[in-house]
Scaffold this motif. Structure first.
Motif, PDB file in Angstrom:
ATOM      1  N   GLY A  19       3.009 -47.542 -11.730  1.00 31.93           N
ATOM      2  CA  GLY A  19       3.235 -48.824 -11.577  1.00 31.93           C
ATOM      3  C   GLY A  19       4.419 -49.304 -11.155  1.00 31.93           C
ATOM      4  N   TYR A  20       4.981 -50.434 -11.114  1.00 33.37           N
ATOM      5  CA  TYR A  20       6.103 -51.113 -10.660  1.00 33.37           C
ATOM      6  C   TYR A  20       7.262 -50.669 -11.311  1.00 33.37           C
ATOM      7  N   GLY A  21       7.289 -50.119 -12.742  1.00 33.16           N
ATOM      8  CA  GLY A  21       8.426 -49.526 -13.471  1.00 33.16           C
ATOM      9  C   GLY A  21       8.759 -48.151 -12.908  1.00 33.16           C
ATOM     10  N   GLY A  22       7.502 -47.392 -12.841  1.00 32.36           N
ATOM     11  CA  GLY A  22       7.596 -46.093 -12.266  1.00 32.36           C
ATOM     12  C   GLY A  22       8.291 -45.914 -10.877  1.00 32.36           C
ATOM     13  N   LYS A  70      17.688 -54.047 -14.527  1.00 32.94           N
ATOM     14  CA  LYS A  70      18.090 -54.176 -16.022  1.00 32.94           C
ATOM     15  C   LYS A  70      17.298 -54.448 -16.981  1.00 32.94           C
ATOM     16  N   GLY A  71      16.193 -54.961 -16.608  1.00 34.29           N
ATOM     17  CA  GLY A  71      15.191 -55.494 -17.715  1.00 34.29           C
ATOM     18  C   GLY A  71      14.247 -54.209 -17.772  1.00 34.29           C
ATOM     19  N   GLY A  72      14.217 -53.389 -17.082  1.00 33.64           N
ATOM     20  CA  GLY A  72      13.224 -52.193 -16.855  1.00 33.64           C
ATOM     21  C   GLY A  72      13.805 -50.642 -16.789  1.00 33.64           C
ATOM     22  N   ALA A  73      13.574 -50.181 -15.248  1.00 37.67           N
ATOM     23  CA  ALA A  73      13.835 -48.911 -15.039  1.00 37.67           C
ATOM     24  C   ALA A  73      15.466 -48.794 -14.994  1.00 37.67           C
ATOM     25  N   GLY A  74      16.003 -49.816 -14.488  1.00 40.97           N
ATOM     26  CA  GLY A  74      17.551 -49.452 -14.202  1.00 40.97           C
ATOM     27  C   GLY A  74      18.254 -49.317 -15.629  1.00 40.97           C
ATOM     28  N   GLN A  75      17.911 -50.308 -16.653  1.00 39.16           N
ATOM     29  CA  GLN A  75      18.368 -50.129 -18.053  1.00 39.16           C
ATOM     30  C   GLN A  75      18.131 -48.561 -18.619  1.00 39.16           C
ATOM     31  N   PHE A 128      10.434 -39.728 -18.941  1.00 41.21           N
ATOM     32  CA  PHE A 128      10.507 -41.340 -18.816  1.00 41.21           C
ATOM     33  C   PHE A 128       9.208 -41.677 -18.994  1.00 41.21           C
ATOM     34  N   LEU A 129       9.058 -42.507 -20.108  1.00 42.84           N
ATOM     35  CA  LEU A 129       7.565 -43.204 -20.237  1.00 42.84           C
ATOM     36  C   LEU A 129       7.540 -44.536 -19.776  1.00 42.84           C
ATOM     37  N   ALA A 130       6.853 -44.651 -18.502  1.00 46.08           N
ATOM     38  CA  ALA A 130       6.705 -45.909 -18.064  1.00 46.08           C
ATOM     39  C   ALA A 130       5.217 -46.566 -18.223  1.00 46.08           C
ATOM     40  N   MET A 131       4.913 -46.501 -19.467  1.00 44.34           N
ATOM     41  CA  MET A 131       3.370 -46.777 -19.782  1.00 44.34           C
ATOM     42  C   MET A 131       3.236 -47.974 -20.680  1.00 44.34           C
ATOM     43  N   PRO A 132       1.864 -48.624 -20.546  1.00 47.26           N
ATOM     44  CA  PRO A 132       1.928 -49.567 -21.581  1.00 47.26           C
ATOM     45  C   PRO A 132       1.958 -49.526 -22.943  1.00 47.26           C
ATOM     46  N   HIS A 133       2.428 -50.415 -23.547  1.00 46.65           N
ATOM     47  CA  HIS A 133       2.588 -50.673 -24.986  1.00 46.65           C
ATOM     48  C   HIS A 133       1.367 -50.107 -25.811  1.00 46.65           C
ATOM     49  N   LYS A 134       1.379 -49.510 -26.855  1.00 49.72           N
ATOM     50  CA  LYS A 134       0.105 -48.857 -27.628  1.00 49.72           C
ATOM     51  C   LYS A 134      -0.446 -47.907 -27.048  1.00 49.72           C
ATOM     52  N   LEU A 140      11.457 -43.977  -9.730  1.00 42.56           N
ATOM     53  CA  LEU A 140      11.410 -42.973  -8.618  1.00 42.56           C
ATOM     54  C   LEU A 140      12.318 -43.346  -7.503  1.00 42.56           C
ATOM     55  N   ARG A 141      12.465 -44.643  -7.229  1.00 44.78           N
ATOM     56  CA  ARG A 141      13.395 -45.135  -6.236  1.00 44.78           C
ATOM     57  C   ARG A 141      14.551 -44.699  -6.466  1.00 44.78           C
ATOM     58  N   ARG A 142      15.267 -44.678  -7.895  1.00 36.21           N
ATOM     59  CA  ARG A 142      16.710 -44.323  -8.123  1.00 36.21           C
ATOM     60  C   ARG A 142      16.637 -42.765  -8.484  1.00 36.21           C
ATOM     61  N   LEU A 143      15.977 -42.455  -9.219  1.00 36.02           N
ATOM     62  CA  LEU A 143      15.836 -40.992  -9.805  1.00 36.02           C
ATOM     63  C   LEU A 143      15.913 -40.041  -8.704  1.00 36.02           C
TER      64      LEU A 143
END
Length: 354
Positions: free
Chosen positions: A14-17, A325-330, A76-82, A21-24
């Motif tokens: 997904g976009y968060g993933g 800041k609202g996701g992967a960066g934070q 790092f878990l970039a997965m949906p809630h639930k 990846l872009r940063r890690l």
């Protein structure tokens, strides 16, 4: 590579993933050893995230949670809630450090979780026993340094809470607070739906989940911990905006009539003086998305209204990139703190202009 921490990304398609990846992939102390995905399993990462072409040979794998974290130092878990909640329960015993980007371990009350997420939490004891540390560095930096498991904040929650944090810290935040916040389409994920498909969104504004968004209890919990009144309440209207990245929040608060512009300037300056990713702006230019899109920075500011009776209104503005800041960066910022690294690693560069 031998001395680098081995990281895995669960749910990396997904976009968060993509942002993780872009940063890690360029983190000096990290080697991304595997990433998982469902429908994209077997595909090269660079065939899904086109901006990563030539930068990694990784492919998405379909693995059980325990298989995915085998031999890893951090997940790092970039997965949906639930979905993330059960995955966390499956890997807690492995000893791997966890940074969870979902909302499954942010709240401290299982009944509130069930009300706002629509399901019973599978591990409610972990909401109350301190297993997870809330990963908002501007509030919890020292706790994050000692943590092993991080619940990374939501995008709306980060934007709104940071915009109001100086008032909470200064003992001036009581309810009701009214907030309207507009968010970009990437917050809806990479699968087009009727309300997120570009032809319908590109020239449209619409609200969704008015007064019922799942980030409301998270925001209230955060602001009360920061010094907000126990009876603090929030009336929140989220708005779907025609832009790919970014959130812009406007919050309305009533403060004592004696409150001055100088007093509020001092509060904002004291609250954020040592924060590497917070910019206080005001005067001719208030916070705006174009100043932060693509980066881990947050712009905050306020306007003080006239006296009405025994109160006057403060309008608080805040803007950030929902994927950074609202996701992967934070999440990476908290990871850096947790591991004793400079929290700015892979995050210090500014956003795009224009």
């Amino acid at each position: 590579m031998a001395n680098k921490l081995k990281a895995v990304i669960l749910g990396g398609s997904g976009y968060g993933g993509a942002e993780l990846l872009r940063r890690l992939l360029f983190h000096p102390h990290v080697e991304v050893v595997r990433t998982t995905a469902g429908e994209s399993s077997g595909k090269k990462v660079s065939d899904v995230h086109l901006n990563l072409a030539g930068l990694t040979e990784l492919s998405f794998e379909s693995l059980s949670p325990k298989e995915a974290v085998a031999g890893a130092d951090v997940a790092f878990l970039a997965m949906p809630h639930k979905t993330a909640a059960q995955v966390v329960l499956d890997i807690l015993a492995s000893g791997v450090r966890i940074v969870d980007l979902s909302g499954d371990f942010r709240l401290r009350d299982a009944a509130t979780y069930a009300k706002y997420y629509g399901v019973t939490h599978p591990g409610p004891q972990h909401l109350t026993d301190g297993t997870f540390t809330y990963g908002l560095p501007e509030l919890n930096r020292e706790a994050i340094r000692k943590a092993k498991y991080i619940a990374s904040p939501g995008c709306f929650a980060t934007t709104i809470a940071l915009g109001l944090l100086p008032l909470a810290r200064g003992g001036k935040l009581r309810g009701p607070v009214q907030t309207v916040a507009a968010t970009g389409s990437s917050g809806s994920g990479n699968t087009p739906q009727l309300t997120t498909h570009h032809p319908l969104r590109a020239s449209n504004l619409r609200t969704y989940k008015p007064l019922e968004h799942q980030h409301v209890p998270e925001i209230l919990q955060t602001l009360r911990l920061a010094g907000g009144a126990e009876d603090l309440s929030l009336e929140f209207i989220p708005v779907s905006a025609p832009l790919p990245r970014g959130i812009f929040a406007t919050s309305f608060v009533h403060v004592p009539a004696s409150t001055t512009q100088e007093e509020l300037h001092a509060l904002w300056k004291e609250t954020f003086a040592r924060e590497p990713f917070i910019r206080i702006v005001g005067g001719a230019r208030q916070p705006e998305v174009v100043g932060v899109a693509g980066g881990n920075y947050v712009e905050v500011g306020f306007t003080l209204g006239p006296v009405t009776g025994d109160t006057r209104r403060v309008v608080c503005f805040s803007a950030l990139d929902n994927l950074v800041k609202g996701g992967a960066g934070q999440a990476i910022q908290s990871f850096n703190l947790m591991m004793g690294f400079d929290e700015r690693l892979t995050l210090a560069e500014p956003g795009l202009w224009p």
